[in-house]
Design a protein around this motif. Structure first.
Motif, PDB file in Angstrom:
ATOM      1  N   THR A  19     137.373 -69.182 -34.366  1.00 49.06           N
ATOM      2  CA  THR A  19     136.446 -70.340 -34.350  1.00 49.06           C
ATOM      3  C   THR A  19     135.350 -69.922 -33.477  1.00 49.06           C
ATOM      4  OG1 THR A  19     138.350 -71.788 -34.742  1.00 49.06           O
ATOM      5  CG2 THR A  19     136.139 -72.808 -33.769  1.00 49.06           C
ATOM      6  N   PHE A  21     134.291 -66.874 -32.335  1.00 53.02           N
ATOM      7  CA  PHE A  21     133.606 -66.016 -33.109  1.00 53.02           C
ATOM      8  C   PHE A  21     132.746 -66.274 -33.980  1.00 53.02           C
ATOM      9  CE2 PHE A  21     133.071 -62.227 -36.173  1.00 53.02           C
ATOM     10  CZ  PHE A  21     132.871 -61.518 -35.553  1.00 53.02           C
ATOM     11  N   VAL A  22     133.267 -67.127 -35.068  1.00 57.13           N
ATOM     12  CA  VAL A  22     132.499 -67.698 -36.178  1.00 57.13           C
ATOM     13  C   VAL A  22     131.344 -68.402 -35.910  1.00 57.13           C
ATOM     14  CG1 VAL A  22     132.431 -69.200 -38.135  1.00 57.13           C
ATOM     15  CG2 VAL A  22     134.329 -67.446 -38.012  1.00 57.13           C
ATOM     16  N   LEU A  24     129.654 -68.232 -32.928  1.00 56.91           N
ATOM     17  CA  LEU A  24     128.632 -67.230 -32.123  1.00 56.91           C
ATOM     18  C   LEU A  24     127.949 -66.411 -33.245  1.00 56.91           C
ATOM     19  CD1 LEU A  24     130.612 -66.422 -28.928  1.00 56.91           C
ATOM     20  CD2 LEU A  24     128.833 -68.078 -29.216  1.00 56.91           C
ATOM     21  N   THR A  25     128.738 -66.228 -34.276  1.00 53.02           N
ATOM     22  CA  THR A  25     127.872 -65.485 -35.306  1.00 53.02           C
ATOM     23  C   THR A  25     126.654 -66.154 -36.031  1.00 53.02           C
ATOM     24  OG1 THR A  25     130.018 -64.206 -35.562  1.00 53.02           O
ATOM     25  CG2 THR A  25     128.497 -64.184 -37.315  1.00 53.02           C
ATOM     26  N   VAL A  26     127.202 -67.519 -36.316  1.00 50.37           N
ATOM     27  CA  VAL A  26     126.337 -68.413 -36.779  1.00 50.37           C
ATOM     28  C   VAL A  26     125.010 -68.612 -35.953  1.00 50.37           C
ATOM     29  CG1 VAL A  26     126.051 -70.863 -37.770  1.00 50.37           C
ATOM     30  CG2 VAL A  26     128.106 -69.437 -38.304  1.00 50.37           C
ATOM     31  N   VAL A  28     123.978 -66.965 -33.550  1.00 50.71           N
ATOM     32  CA  VAL A  28     122.978 -65.717 -33.569  1.00 50.71           C
ATOM     33  C   VAL A  28     122.190 -65.675 -34.903  1.00 50.71           C
ATOM     34  CG1 VAL A  28     122.743 -63.150 -33.466  1.00 50.71           C
ATOM     35  CG2 VAL A  28     124.396 -64.435 -31.764  1.00 50.71           C
ATOM     36  N   GLY A  29     122.771 -66.160 -35.897  1.00 47.02           N
ATOM     37  CA  GLY A  29     121.873 -66.088 -37.339  1.00 47.02           C
ATOM     38  C   GLY A  29     120.999 -67.063 -37.162  1.00 47.02           C
ATOM     39  N   THR A  32     117.970 -66.045 -34.809  1.00 47.46           N
ATOM     40  CA  THR A  32     117.413 -64.936 -35.443  1.00 47.46           C
ATOM     41  C   THR A  32     116.239 -65.519 -36.352  1.00 47.46           C
ATOM     42  OG1 THR A  32     119.226 -63.595 -35.042  1.00 47.46           O
ATOM     43  CG2 THR A  32     117.258 -62.934 -36.451  1.00 47.46           C
TER      44      THR A  32
END
Length: 85
Positions: A19, A21-22, A24-26, A28-29, A32
């Motif tokens: 959870t 990881f997902v 933090l990935t969202v 960062v996206g 950006t």
């Protein structure tokens, strides 16, 4: 030890870390994407103020307001007065 308790702990670890990881990935996206959108709609490099020889950006009005200067002088005087004791 109870194998069921270890399995529950491992499940909690995997789902919790997954959870995070997902998320933090969202994040960062999204950051950006917002940065790219801001660069498209923001000011261009030609509209920014010129840099001075020291590397600092030149401001159009570099002198502070007189009431701010007075407040700073009063604060310094109070600070010096408090430290003399």
């Amino acid at each position: 030890m109870n194998a069921n308790l270890i399995d529950q702990g491992l499940n909690l670890l995997v789902y919790g870390m997954g959870t995070v990881f997902v998320f933090l990935t969202v994040l960062v996206g999204a950051t950006t994407l917002m940065s790219r959108l801001a660069n498209l709609n923001g000011t261009s490099q030609n509209e920014l103020p010129e840099e001075s020889p020291t590397g600092a950006r030149a401001e159009t009005n570099s002198s502070p307001k007189p009431e701010i200067v007075l407040a700073i002088k009063d604060a310094i005087a109070l600070h010096r007065k408090a430290n003399k004791k």
